[in-house]
Design a protein around this motif. Structure first.
Motif, PDB file in Angstrom:
ATOM      1  N   ARG A  94     -19.462  10.885 -68.255  1.00 13.97           N
ATOM      2  CA  ARG A  94     -19.158   9.333 -67.758  1.00 13.97           C
ATOM      3  C   ARG A  94     -20.677   9.373 -66.435  1.00 13.97           C
ATOM      4  NH1 ARG A  94     -14.072  10.834 -67.222  1.00 13.97           N
ATOM      5  NH2 ARG A  94     -14.369  12.000 -65.304  1.00 13.97           N
ATOM      6  N   LEU A  95     -21.187  10.103 -66.205  1.00 13.18           N
ATOM      7  CA  LEU A  95     -22.506   9.931 -65.101  1.00 13.18           C
ATOM      8  C   LEU A  95     -23.771   9.150 -65.933  1.00 13.18           C
ATOM      9  CD1 LEU A  95     -23.967   9.506 -61.877  1.00 13.18           C
ATOM     10  CD2 LEU A  95     -24.535  11.987 -62.670  1.00 13.18           C
ATOM     11  N   ALA A  96     -23.844   9.290 -67.005  1.00 14.45           N
ATOM     12  CA  ALA A  96     -25.224   9.646 -68.283  1.00 14.45           C
ATOM     13  C   ALA A  96     -24.480   8.489 -68.690  1.00 14.45           C
ATOM     14  CB  ALA A  96     -25.317  10.984 -69.252  1.00 14.45           C
ATOM     15  N   GLU A  97     -23.852   8.382 -69.089  1.00 12.37           N
ATOM     16  CA  GLU A  97     -23.432   6.878 -69.445  1.00 12.37           C
ATOM     17  C   GLU A  97     -23.281   5.714 -68.633  1.00 12.37           C
ATOM     18  OE1 GLU A  97     -20.687   6.409 -73.605  1.00 12.37           O
ATOM     19  OE2 GLU A  97     -19.444   7.493 -71.358  1.00 12.37           O
ATOM     20  N   ARG A  98     -23.470   5.503 -68.027  1.00 11.64           N
ATOM     21  CA  ARG A  98     -23.558   4.952 -66.852  1.00 11.64           C
ATOM     22  C   ARG A  98     -25.356   4.678 -66.271  1.00 11.64           C
ATOM     23  NH1 ARG A  98     -19.126   7.119 -63.498  1.00 11.64           N
ATOM     24  NH2 ARG A  98     -21.150   7.614 -62.336  1.00 11.64           N
ATOM     25  N   VAL A 106     -28.218  19.247 -75.982  1.00 12.24           N
ATOM     26  CA  VAL A 106     -27.467  20.790 -75.319  1.00 12.24           C
ATOM     27  C   VAL A 106     -27.488  21.675 -76.111  1.00 12.24           C
ATOM     28  CG1 VAL A 106     -25.219  21.219 -74.677  1.00 12.24           C
ATOM     29  CG2 VAL A 106     -25.594  18.511 -75.414  1.00 12.24           C
ATOM     30  N   LEU A 107     -27.832  22.282 -74.976  1.00 10.51           N
ATOM     31  CA  LEU A 107     -28.003  24.230 -75.101  1.00 10.51           C
ATOM     32  C   LEU A 107     -26.902  24.728 -75.428  1.00 10.51           C
ATOM     33  CD1 LEU A 107     -30.304  26.694 -75.594  1.00 10.51           C
ATOM     34  CD2 LEU A 107     -30.616  26.706 -73.379  1.00 10.51           C
ATOM     35  N   GLY A 108     -26.299  25.192 -76.843  1.00 10.73           N
ATOM     36  CA  GLY A 108     -24.748  25.145 -76.930  1.00 10.73           C
ATOM     37  C   GLY A 108     -25.025  26.867 -76.980  1.00 10.73           C
ATOM     38  N   GLY A 109     -23.614  27.517 -76.553  1.00 12.83           N
ATOM     39  CA  GLY A 109     -23.790  28.959 -76.501  1.00 12.83           C
ATOM     40  C   GLY A 109     -22.453  29.197 -77.193  1.00 12.83           C
ATOM     41  N   TRP A 110     -21.421  31.002 -76.940  1.00 16.52           N
ATOM     42  CA  TRP A 110     -21.324  31.012 -78.307  1.00 16.52           C
ATOM     43  C   TRP A 110     -20.133  30.048 -78.366  1.00 16.52           C
ATOM     44  CZ3 TRP A 110     -22.369  35.740 -80.760  1.00 16.52           C
ATOM     45  CH2 TRP A 110     -22.591  36.847 -79.983  1.00 16.52           C
ATOM     46  N   ASP A 111     -19.825  29.070 -77.727  1.00 13.03           N
ATOM     47  CA  ASP A 111     -17.946  27.582 -77.585  1.00 13.03           C
ATOM     48  C   ASP A 111     -18.958  26.553 -77.834  1.00 13.03           C
ATOM     49  OD1 ASP A 111     -16.154  30.550 -79.321  1.00 13.03           O
ATOM     50  OD2 ASP A 111     -16.671  30.535 -76.905  1.00 13.03           O
ATOM     51  N   GLU A 112     -18.039  25.758 -78.465  1.00 15.52           N
ATOM     52  CA  GLU A 112     -17.914  24.672 -77.275  1.00 15.52           C
ATOM     53  C   GLU A 112     -17.508  24.311 -75.984  1.00 15.52           C
ATOM     54  OE1 GLU A 112     -16.978  21.081 -80.147  1.00 15.52           O
ATOM     55  OE2 GLU A 112     -18.797  21.718 -82.053  1.00 15.52           O
ATOM     56  N   THR A 113     -18.187  23.813 -75.033  1.00 12.63           N
ATOM     57  CA  THR A 113     -17.826  22.891 -74.221  1.00 12.63           C
ATOM     58  C   THR A 113     -17.108  22.140 -73.672  1.00 12.63           C
ATOM     59  OG1 THR A 113     -19.147  22.840 -72.478  1.00 12.63           O
ATOM     60  CG2 THR A 113     -19.534  24.897 -72.842  1.00 12.63           C
ATOM     61  N   SER A 114     -16.474  21.385 -72.449  1.00 12.13           N
ATOM     62  CA  SER A 114     -16.458  19.908 -72.175  1.00 12.13           C
ATOM     63  C   SER A 114     -17.260  18.840 -72.011  1.00 12.13           C
ATOM     64  CB  SER A 114     -15.702  20.219 -71.035  1.00 12.13           C
ATOM     65  OG  SER A 114     -16.198  20.440 -70.170  1.00 12.13           O
ATOM     66  N   VAL A 115     -18.300  19.248 -72.551  1.00 10.21           N
ATOM     67  CA  VAL A 115     -20.080  18.695 -72.235  1.00 10.21           C
ATOM     68  C   VAL A 115     -20.115  17.781 -74.334  1.00 10.21           C
ATOM     69  CG1 VAL A 115     -22.533  18.324 -71.846  1.00 10.21           C
ATOM     70  CG2 VAL A 115     -21.288  19.886 -70.093  1.00 10.21           C
ATOM     71  N   GLU A 116     -19.817  19.313 -74.708  1.00 10.11           N
ATOM     72  CA  GLU A 116     -19.736  18.981 -76.583  1.00 10.11           C
ATOM     73  C   GLU A 116     -18.741  17.807 -76.443  1.00 10.11           C
ATOM     74  OE1 GLU A 116     -21.967  22.641 -76.746  1.00 10.11           O
ATOM     75  OE2 GLU A 116     -20.470  21.745 -75.028  1.00 10.11           O
ATOM     76  N   ARG A 117     -17.611  18.125 -76.041  1.00  3.61           N
ATOM     77  CA  ARG A 117     -16.803  17.321 -76.621  1.00  3.61           C
ATOM     78  C   ARG A 117     -16.405  16.081 -75.395  1.00  3.61           C
ATOM     79  NH1 ARG A 117     -14.239  22.255 -75.540  1.00  3.61           N
ATOM     80  NH2 ARG A 117     -13.418  21.668 -73.421  1.00  3.61           N
ATOM     81  N   ALA A 118     -16.734  15.563 -74.382  1.00  3.10           N
ATOM     82  CA  ALA A 118     -17.831  14.703 -73.528  1.00  3.10           C
ATOM     83  C   ALA A 118     -18.208  13.759 -74.479  1.00  3.10           C
ATOM     84  CB  ALA A 118     -18.088  14.509 -72.520  1.00  3.10           C
ATOM     85  N   LEU A 119     -19.320  14.272 -75.053  1.00  2.00           N
ATOM     86  CA  LEU A 119     -20.551  13.972 -76.025  1.00  2.00           C
ATOM     87  C   LEU A 119     -19.788  13.194 -77.567  1.00  2.00           C
ATOM     88  CD1 LEU A 119     -23.270  15.877 -74.907  1.00  2.00           C
ATOM     89  CD2 LEU A 119     -23.488  13.201 -74.018  1.00  2.00           C
ATOM     90  N   GLU A 120     -19.153  14.211 -78.323  1.00  2.00           N
ATOM     91  CA  GLU A 120     -18.788  13.107 -78.954  1.00  2.00           C
ATOM     92  C   GLU A 120     -17.304  12.055 -78.967  1.00  2.00           C
ATOM     93  OE1 GLU A 120     -16.248  16.533 -80.382  1.00  2.00           O
ATOM     94  OE2 GLU A 120     -17.949  17.562 -81.081  1.00  2.00           O
TER      95      GLU A 120
END
Length: 279
Positions: A94-98, A106-120
């Motif tokens: 939200r901050l990035a969009e504003r 995004v430097l991803g790890g083993w699993d997706e996080t809330s960062v990827e879900r929010a970007l989607e």
């Protein structure tokens, strides 16, 4: 037609002093981009003089307003602080969009996080980087090599380890050129090497013999505990050593396809970091 992000747009790099963030900062500066680096300890960042280093902590999104002000593109990591707690992706995006961010990696790890879900669910065009294993993980062996000329561990499977500068190069391309939004880039090095084979390449780089000793599970637990890892992480390490992910040894051409240059070899990485392994 491929277009590049126009100068003097500001690109924010989070994790700017990390394994991937530091070479990313250097590559963006070398290409003439205006770079802002996020650091919890700006005085210790040791980044090029042209870089604007801004204080902030991903664990506290309220501290990031200055870092994101006027930014058009951002490289994100998904954890925060020394404890590597996960970032609150909803607030961060939200901050990035504003702030007017148009592109993100995004430097991803083993699993997706809330960062990827929010970007989607956002209007930001973003790219997920999915490296197999950093070549820099071999630095964990440095003390054992310096002190005893040996590497001891349980895992013996091959991994297509990738150079951190190549991960950064893919990020730099995705942040500054069109055509990478919505992509998930699996990233590997040019060869799959066992730990013993990587040790042999380090030995060649430093110019002296280095032994590799395979451990059983009990001794591997002792080794992992010696790093201060929690018991949960120790058991995760045992499972990983015994049952590696199928993707670990898979070699993919993504780095050359995206950047136009071949992926760097582990032998080259070992030569660059030889001093870390010398007694």
């Amino acid at each position: 037609m491929t277009t590049q992000l126009q100068h003097p747009a500001t690109i924010l790099v989070t994790g700017a002093t990390g394994t991937v963030g530091r070479p990313l900062v250097h590559q963006l500066v070398a290409a003439g981009h205006r770079v802002r680096a996020l650091s919890r300890r700006p005085a210790q960042a040791d980044l090029p003089p042209d870089v604007e280093v801004v204080a902030g902590d991903l664990a506290d999104v309220a501290s990031l307003a200055r870092a994101f002000a006027g930014v058009s593109a951002v490289h994100l990591i998904t954890f925060a602080g020394e404890g590597e707690s996960l970032v609150d992706g909803d607030e961060l995006v939200r901050l990035a969009e504003r702030s007017g961010v148009r592109r993100a990696t995004v430097l991803g790890g083993w699993d997706e996080t809330s960062v990827e879900r929010a970007l989607e669910g956002s209007a930001i065009g973003w790219t997920r980087l999915e490296p197999v294993e950093f070549m820099a993980n071999a630095l964990e062996w440095a003390q054992s090599i310096r002190q005893g000329g040996v590497v001891r561990m349980l895992a013996a499977w091959p991994s297509a380890v990738v150079h951190e500068a190549d991960i950064a190069a893919v990020a730099a391309t995705a942040l500054t050129q069109d055509g990478h939004e919505g992509r998930r880039y699996s990233l590997s090095g040019p060869e799959a090497l066992t730990p013993a084979e990587r040790v042999a390449r380090i030995a060649a780089a430093v110019g002296r013999p280095i032994a590799f000793e395979a451990l059983d599970e009990a001794r591997e637990r002792e080794r992992l505990r010696s790093y201060g890892y929690s018991e949960d992480y120790v058991e995760f390490g045992i499972r990983l050593a015994r049952d590696p992910p199928a993707e670990a040894a898979r070699i993919v051409p993504t780095i050359e396809q995206v950047t136009g240059r071949p992926a760097r070899t582990f032998a080259a990485w070992a030569r660059e970091h030889a001093d870390a392994f010398r007694a």
